[in-house]
Scaffold this motif. Sequence first.
Motif, short mmCIF file in Angstrom:
data_model
loop_
_atom_site.label_atom_id
_atom_site.label_comp_id
_atom_site.label_asym_id
_atom_site.label_seq_id
_atom_site.Cartn_x
_atom_site.Cartn_y
_atom_site.Cartn_z
N MET A 1 62.91 -29.05 -1.34
CA MET A 1 62.63 -27.92 -2.23
C MET A 1 61.42 -27.16 -1.71
O MET A 1 60.41 -27.74 -1.35
N ASN A 2 61.55 -25.85 -1.63
CA ASN A 2 60.43 -25.01 -1.22
C ASN A 2 59.69 -24.52 -2.45
O ASN A 2 60.30 -24.05 -3.40
N ILE A 3 58.40 -24.66 -2.45
CA ILE A 3 57.59 -24.25 -3.60
C ILE A 3 56.57 -23.22 -3.16
O ILE A 3 55.85 -23.42 -2.19
N HIS A 4 56.53 -22.12 -3.86
CA HIS A 4 55.47 -21.14 -3.66
C HIS A 4 54.41 -21.39 -4.71
O HIS A 4 54.70 -21.43 -5.90
N GLY A 5 53.16 -21.54 -4.28
CA GLY A 5 52.08 -21.76 -5.23
C GLY A 5 51.85 -20.55 -6.10
O GLY A 5 52.32 -19.46 -5.81
N ALA A 6 51.12 -20.75 -7.17
CA ALA A 6 50.86 -19.65 -8.09
C ALA A 6 50.14 -18.53 -7.36
O ALA A 6 49.18 -18.78 -6.62
N ARG A 7 50.59 -17.31 -7.57
CA ARG A 7 49.91 -16.15 -7.00
C ARG A 7 48.91 -15.68 -8.04
O ARG A 7 49.26 -15.12 -9.06
N SER A 8 47.65 -15.91 -7.78
CA SER A 8 46.63 -15.65 -8.78
C SER A 8 45.28 -15.45 -8.10
O SER A 8 45.11 -15.76 -6.92
N THR A 62 68.74 -26.37 -2.01
CA THR A 62 67.56 -25.75 -1.40
C THR A 62 66.92 -24.72 -2.33
O THR A 62 66.80 -23.54 -1.98
N PRO A 63 66.53 -25.14 -3.52
CA PRO A 63 65.95 -24.17 -4.47
C PRO A 63 64.51 -23.80 -4.10
O PRO A 63 63.80 -24.58 -3.47
N THR A 64 64.15 -22.62 -4.47
CA THR A 64 62.77 -22.15 -4.33
C THR A 64 62.24 -21.83 -5.71
O THR A 64 62.87 -21.08 -6.45
N LEU A 65 61.12 -22.40 -6.05
CA LEU A 65 60.50 -22.15 -7.35
C LEU A 65 59.27 -21.28 -7.13
O LEU A 65 58.44 -21.57 -6.26
N ARG A 66 59.16 -20.21 -7.88
CA ARG A 66 58.02 -19.31 -7.72
C ARG A 66 57.34 -19.11 -9.07
O ARG A 66 57.97 -18.71 -10.04
N LEU A 67 56.06 -19.40 -9.08
CA LEU A 67 55.23 -19.15 -10.26
C LEU A 67 54.35 -17.96 -9.96
O LEU A 67 53.60 -17.96 -8.97
N GLU A 68 54.42 -16.93 -10.78
CA GLU A 68 53.60 -15.74 -10.60
C GLU A 68 52.74 -15.53 -11.84
O GLU A 68 53.26 -15.44 -12.96
N VAL A 69 51.44 -15.48 -11.61
CA VAL A 69 50.49 -15.27 -12.69
C VAL A 69 49.89 -13.88 -12.54
O VAL A 69 49.30 -13.56 -11.51
N ALA A 70 50.06 -13.06 -13.56
CA ALA A 70 49.60 -11.68 -13.49
C ALA A 70 48.09 -11.60 -13.66
O ALA A 70 47.44 -12.55 -14.07
N LEU A 81 58.18 -17.70 -14.29
CA LEU A 81 58.65 -18.81 -13.47
C LEU A 81 60.08 -18.47 -13.05
O LEU A 81 60.91 -18.15 -13.90
N ALA A 82 60.35 -18.49 -11.75
CA ALA A 82 61.67 -18.08 -11.26
C ALA A 82 62.23 -19.11 -10.30
O ALA A 82 61.49 -19.73 -9.53
N VAL A 83 63.55 -19.29 -10.34
CA VAL A 83 64.26 -20.19 -9.43
C VAL A 83 65.22 -19.36 -8.59
O VAL A 83 66.00 -18.57 -9.13
#
Length: 301
Positions: A1-8, A62-70, A81-83
């Motif tokens: 699983m690919n993980i993108h860290g929080a964009r903050s 092969t999911p990618t999880l993306r957390l985006e913090v505004a 939170l997006a998959v």
Amino acid sequence: MNIHGARSHLRSGTIHQHAGVFGQLARYGLLPGRPQRGETLPVFAGRALGNGLRARFPEAATPTLRLEVADHHRRHHAATLAVSYEPVIEYRCLSAEFLHMTDPLWLQTVMAYLSTASSQGLSVWTPYDAWHHYTRGWGDFESFRRQCALDQQVPEQDLTDKDVQTWAEMHDMLDPWTVARQLRLDPGHKLLSLPALERQAATPLHRRIAECLTALVHLDRRIPAGHTLQHRPCPHVLAFYDGDDGLCLEFAAEFLETVDLGPALRVNVDPGGLKVFNAYARHAQTLFRHTGALLDLLQEL
């Protein structure tokens, strides 16, 4: 699983502005463990989300999880939170032997249900999708005949199917009669219901396929609606028939050139959104497994 860290923002002075986001994630069991020494909350969140969700999504997906913090100045929809899933990874060919022993309308119904029910998990491109992709570009039987009549400047009622097919060949076009035949489709027939599909199963193998498909459709209906893609997603699997002259794969290639690779699921990081996310993650695992099992049955011969 690919993980993108929080964009903050990573400056220590702004981390506390996002503490509520990480608190929500933790309350819904999405941040197991504790931050390591010197680890910021966004970095910890990216790592913990990966650790906590590996078991909840099949690795084959092969999911990618993306957390985006505004930015903290925004009051609404502060985090999402997006998959997402990677595109096509597999090809499945149904044998000539299986096709010979299977009623075309029965198989057409299976392909139609499989295309729809798999769209939120292990998305499958089927000959049914190929036909609809073709008709969006070239038109159905009536519109194709109408275009031929206009081009030939003859009354439409005077044209035979053979006339139209000859005209199409002269212009290097695929006529709908040939496409439908190659894809083993009869668009004029109404699809069978799920109960009828089970009743009309010709062999024990067909009965197992019908039962598995019914279970898949019922499972798909349990996945929360309103947060998933509203259009055809990028497929993981291309299912095609032996002897179709590559039509199904040709149309799939055309589709993949224009597909939107957006997320399969996007929710706000709030109680309502995370409840939906957990429900999706819980059912997605089973949805992938059921779809894979059905594809195996379709290739058993």
